[in-house]
Design a protein around this motif. Structure first.
Motif, mmCIF file in Angstrom:
data_model
loop_
_atom_site.group_PDB
_atom_site.id
_atom_site.type_symbol
_atom_site.label_atom_id
_atom_site.label_comp_id
_atom_site.label_asym_id
_atom_site.label_seq_id
_atom_site.Cartn_x
_atom_site.Cartn_y
_atom_site.Cartn_z
ATOM 1 N N UNK A 196 1.460 -1.030 0.177
ATOM 2 C CA UNK A 196 -0.445 0.178 -0.350
ATOM 3 C C UNK A 196 1.068 0.837 -0.376
ATOM 4 N N UNK A 197 0.424 1.886 -0.477
ATOM 5 C CA UNK A 197 1.213 3.310 -0.358
ATOM 6 C C UNK A 197 0.149 4.360 0.047
ATOM 7 N N UNK A 198 0.215 5.898 0.279
ATOM 8 C CA UNK A 198 0.150 7.003 0.762
ATOM 9 C C UNK A 198 -0.614 7.407 2.074
ATOM 10 N N UNK A 199 -1.122 8.147 2.748
ATOM 11 C CA UNK A 199 -1.966 9.043 2.117
ATOM 12 C C UNK A 199 -0.557 10.262 1.313
ATOM 13 N N UNK A 204 11.114 7.760 -2.937
ATOM 14 C CA UNK A 204 11.240 6.499 -4.062
ATOM 15 C C UNK A 204 12.038 5.459 -3.549
ATOM 16 N N UNK A 205 11.791 5.635 -2.505
ATOM 17 C CA UNK A 205 12.245 3.578 -2.038
ATOM 18 C C UNK A 205 11.264 3.562 -2.067
ATOM 19 N N UNK A 206 10.220 4.024 -1.793
ATOM 20 C CA UNK A 206 8.262 2.841 -2.014
ATOM 21 C C UNK A 206 8.189 2.822 -3.400
ATOM 22 N N UNK A 210 7.332 -0.967 -4.477
ATOM 23 C CA UNK A 210 6.698 -1.562 -5.150
ATOM 24 C C UNK A 210 6.334 -1.826 -6.105
ATOM 25 N N UNK A 211 7.404 -1.188 -7.324
ATOM 26 C CA UNK A 211 8.035 -2.064 -8.097
ATOM 27 C C UNK A 211 8.500 -3.168 -8.198
ATOM 28 N N UNK A 212 9.478 -3.456 -7.374
ATOM 29 C CA UNK A 212 10.287 -4.475 -7.477
ATOM 30 C C UNK A 212 8.725 -6.124 -7.008
ATOM 31 N N UNK A 230 3.000 4.224 -9.983
ATOM 32 C CA UNK A 230 4.307 3.364 -10.200
ATOM 33 C C UNK A 230 4.761 3.713 -11.895
ATOM 34 N N UNK A 231 5.149 4.621 -11.931
ATOM 35 C CA UNK A 231 5.499 4.779 -13.612
ATOM 36 C C UNK A 231 6.407 3.816 -13.978
#
Length: 267
Positions: A196-199, A204-206, A210-212, A230-231
């Motif tokens: 999860x992310x936010x609010x 950059x670390x997240x 998350x992309x990994x 997550x570009x």
């Protein structure tokens, strides 16, 4: 839920408007509060700050519900109440608000209302929805109506969940990342988010973490979106809406989320 960081609108105009409202009230009989369909209704008169609180009130059995902030206003604390809003508050039995709308108490005070101020836990997680609807019904004295709503909600929730599970690509649970306030939509689909992310904005670390995890989908909060989360991850981003429309039908929020998720899963 919605944004927790807010800008508080100036309340100076409210105090001036309250004086005019009280003067007007002394000159004649106040009109009864109306429900959103313009018809009078039995039971408590409930004023809510947004359609989200309004949907909880309607689910709990309240019929006479007045919404202060138009749905077109993206962030409720940015709204400047009008004299008619104060008049509605002055005639209410209950005023419902969320913690991120701290001016609600000042509105009640400025309007000279004797209404009970009720903080609502705005969260579309189904278990929390059921608990909050039951609590509000206890305050309103509308237990039977709330019980009937919960039965209908449970049937529709199970139906939508079944359709979403049937739409899993290859019959396997998709890998998803969600914004903290849209995790309920993953639960609707029977999926456990891998992150999860936010609010707050994604760091950059997240982003790397998350992309990994190679998510196939990002379930973003339409009310707090900052663009592509997550570009370059290849994940499809799905915008999830928490607020109901002017119908104050909370179940429609789940139907809307299910429709967006089915579209994404099918692609």
């Amino acid at each position: 839920m919605a944004r927790t960081r807010v800008r508080i609108a100036s309340l100076g105009p409210l105090l001036a408007l309250s004086a005019a409202l009280l003067f007007t009230a002394g000159c004649g009989e106040q009109a009864p509060a109306r429900s959103s369909d313009g018809k009078g209704a039995a039971g408590p008169s409930v004023v809510v700050t947004t359609t989200w609180e309004g949907a909880f009130a309607r689910a709990a059995g309240a019929e006479d519900v007045t919404v202060i902030v138009p749905r077109s206003v993206h962030h409720a604390p940015d709204y400047d109440p009008k004299p008619s809003d104060l008049a509605a508050v002055a005639g209410a039995d209950f005023v419902l608000y969320a913690p991120f709308e701290p001016y609600a108490g000042k509105i009640k005070e400025a309007a000279g209302s004797k209404a009970k101020l009720v903080e609502v836990n705005l969260d579309n997680d189904p278990d929390r929805v059921r608990a909050e609807v039951t609590r509000l019904a206890g305050l309103f004295g509308t237990g039977d109506a709330a019980a009937a709503w919960r039965k209908g909600f449970d049937r529709e929730y199970d139906r939508l969940g079944g359709e979403l599970k049937a739409a899993w690509p290859g019959g396997r649970s998709p890998v998803v990342v969600t914004q903290v306030f849209t995790a309920w939509s993953a639960k609707l689909a029977g999926v456990t988010p891998v992150g999860t992310y936010g609010p707050e904005a994604v760091t950059p670390a997240q982003l790397a973490e998350l992309s990994a995890r190679k998510p196939g989908f990002v379930l973003d909060n339409a009310h707090m979106s900052t663009g592509t989360v997550l570009p370059d991850s290849g994940a499809e981003q799905v915008e999830i809406v928490n607020y109901p429309d002017e119908s104050l039908d909370l179940v429609e929020v789940y139907r809307g989320a299910a429709a967006e998720l089915k579209k994404a899963l099918g692609s």
